[in-house]
Motif scaffolding. Structure first.
Motif, PDB file in Angstrom:
ATOM      1  N   LYS A  50       0.806  -1.215   0.000  1.00  0.00           N
ATOM      2  CA  LYS A  50       0.000   0.000   0.000  1.00  0.00           C
ATOM      3  C   LYS A  50       0.843   1.270   0.000  1.00  0.00           C
ATOM      4  N   GLU A  51       2.049   1.196   0.605  1.00  0.00           N
ATOM      5  CA  GLU A  51       2.886   2.391   0.636  1.00  0.00           C
ATOM      6  C   GLU A  51       3.410   2.763  -0.747  1.00  0.00           C
ATOM      7  N   LEU A  52       3.257   1.848  -1.705  1.00  0.00           N
ATOM      8  CA  LEU A  52       3.664   2.146  -3.080  1.00  0.00           C
ATOM      9  C   LEU A  52       2.509   2.663  -3.934  1.00  0.00           C
ATOM     10  N   HIS A  53       1.342   2.826  -3.316  1.00  0.00           N
ATOM     11  CA  HIS A  53       0.174   3.289  -4.070  1.00  0.00           C
ATOM     12  C   HIS A  53       0.210   4.808  -4.239  1.00  0.00           C
ATOM     13  N   GLN A  54       1.321   5.290  -4.798  1.00  0.00           N
ATOM     14  CA  GLN A  54       1.493   6.701  -5.111  1.00  0.00           C
ATOM     15  C   GLN A  54       1.223   6.904  -6.598  1.00  0.00           C
ATOM     16  N   PRO A  55       0.843   8.135  -6.986  1.00  0.00           N
ATOM     17  CA  PRO A  55       0.493   8.370  -8.402  1.00  0.00           C
ATOM     18  C   PRO A  55       1.519   7.867  -9.399  1.00  0.00           C
ATOM     19  N   PHE A  59       0.974   5.032 -12.309  1.00  0.00           N
ATOM     20  CA  PHE A  59       1.225   5.249 -13.731  1.00  0.00           C
ATOM     21  C   PHE A  59       2.266   4.254 -14.262  1.00  0.00           C
ATOM     22  N   SER A  60       3.207   3.863 -13.414  1.00  0.00           N
ATOM     23  CA  SER A  60       4.185   2.844 -13.810  1.00  0.00           C
ATOM     24  C   SER A  60       3.490   1.513 -14.076  1.00  0.00           C
ATOM     25  N   ALA A 113       3.204  11.033 -21.308  1.00  0.00           N
ATOM     26  CA  ALA A 113       2.809  12.429 -21.100  1.00  0.00           C
ATOM     27  C   ALA A 113       2.208  12.619 -19.713  1.00  0.00           C
ATOM     28  N   LEU A 114       1.398  11.655 -19.293  1.00  0.00           N
ATOM     29  CA  LEU A 114       0.793  11.699 -17.957  1.00  0.00           C
ATOM     30  C   LEU A 114       1.866  11.657 -16.874  1.00  0.00           C
ATOM     31  N   MET A 133      -3.077  15.780  -7.079  1.00  0.00           N
ATOM     32  CA  MET A 133      -3.140  14.406  -7.611  1.00  0.00           C
ATOM     33  C   MET A 133      -3.968  13.531  -6.669  1.00  0.00           C
ATOM     34  N   SER A 134      -5.220  13.893  -6.520  1.00  0.00           N
ATOM     35  CA  SER A 134      -6.128  13.135  -5.653  1.00  0.00           C
ATOM     36  C   SER A 134      -6.519  11.823  -6.328  1.00  0.00           C
ATOM     37  N   ASN A 135      -7.078  10.912  -5.541  1.00  0.00           N
ATOM     38  CA  ASN A 135      -7.500   9.620  -6.096  1.00  0.00           C
ATOM     39  C   ASN A 135      -8.531   9.793  -7.210  1.00  0.00           C
TER      40      ASN A 135
END
Length: 320
Positions: A50-55, A59-60, A113-114, A133-135
């Motif tokens: 879960k700690e990797l659930h960053q934007p 996108f990766s 691009a994103l 960058m909200s959910n």
């Protein structure tokens, strides 16, 4: 598609590879397995932590899904044709492959691009990054990135689907729309014109986004101290490398498709035509997996948990 007078196309590029097709089959199989394994590993590790659930990690994952999509549309078909004595493929599969590969190409550039926009927000507005960058916004951006190339190319591809085909030869390892149009029974120059306009829509908004993002990043970085500037730019390196890698491969393919490249050795043309799918599919999961420390640590811990690597190697790599 029922109005096609030709049922199969002959992929003439395979004739050059006839003498070493067994070795190439093994290479392509290995590349496909590596691609699936690396991208599936990255998706799994990010999904499970879960700690990797960053934007940027989301996108990766999106990029890795697209790499699997593109390589699956290309490599199994290439391997099947390598084993074939006639190097023929059905018109229906050829038309399906055109859609898969063109939408892969469009989605790849949209995702890059994103990711450039994400770096712009992270570096230029660090205090407001999570509110911007909200959910909800991430979900909308992901949906737009996925649907944009699928719908845009489908609108254009409807023109090709209405064609009947009299020509039988495609001088490539895989099918592309331009070659289908050249094999049509009628002269349809308007499709090429619309195709050129489509390329502008496929890359234009993305180029604007990427250029704007990095212009703003450069402006902000000029004001930072050297150490802060280095830290900020370091987070952009994987994205810049991915962008450069994919752009080079795409330019090779567009130039080969649109212009006469007979002065270039056929073996070189074959390699360059595969570059835009194979190279990003292998390098991107490495860049965003092992190239990112927090993700690298999670991957190595996964290997330790399953006794794939000894703990001393993990400690060495984590400190690297």
């Amino acid at each position: 598609m029922d109005n096609t007078s030709v049922l199969t196309f002959t992929m003439t590029a395979y004739a050059v590879m006839e003498n070493y097709k067994h070795g190439l089959f093994a290479v392509f199989l290995l590349l496909y397995l590596i691609t699936i394994s690396l991208n599936a590993l990255l998706i799994t590790v990010i999904h499970q932590n879960k700690e990797l659930h960053q934007p940027m990690n989301v996108f990766s994952c999106l990029l890795s899904f697209n790499e699997i999509y593109g390589s699956t549309a290309l490599l199994p078909a290439v391997m099947a044709l390598l084993r074939s004595d006639t190097h023929e493929t059905s018109v229906k599969w050829c038309m399906a492959q055109v859609y898969f590969l063109h939408t892969y190409a469009g989605a790849e550039f949209c995702i890059l691009a994103l990711m450039g926009y994400d770096r712009y927000v992270a570096i230029c507005y660090p205090l407001h990054y999570h509110s911007i960058m909200s959910n909800s916004k991430i979900s909308k951006l992901v949906a737009l990135t996925c649907l944009y190339p699928l719908i845009l190319f489908a609108c254009y591809y409807a023109l090709t689907l209405n064609l009947s085909f009299c020509g039988k030869e495609v001088p490539k390892l895989y099918c592309v729309n331009f070659e289908l149009v050249k094999n049509s029974c009628s002269n349809v120059p308007y499709i090429s014109i619309v195709g050129f306009i489509l390329i502008l829509f496929f890359v234009g908004p993305q180029v604007v986004m990427i250029v704007f993002s990095y212009m703003q990043i450069a402006r902000v970085c000029r004001r930072l101290l050297r150490e802060s500037r280095g830290s900020a730019l370091k987070t952009c390196i994987p994205h810049l490398f991915s962008l450069l890698n994919y752009t080079i491969g795409s330019l090779f393919e567009i130039i080969q498709t649109r212009f006469n490249m007979n002065h270039v050795a056929e073996e070189a043309r074959i390699f360059l035509s595969l570059y835009f799918v194979i190279m990003p599919s292998v390098t991107n999961p490495v860049l965003y997996g092992l190239g990112t420390q927090i993700v690298r640590v999670k991957i190595l811990k996964l290997f330790i948990r399953h006794k794939i690597l000894p703990s001393k190697i993990r400690e060495t790599l984590v400190r690297a």
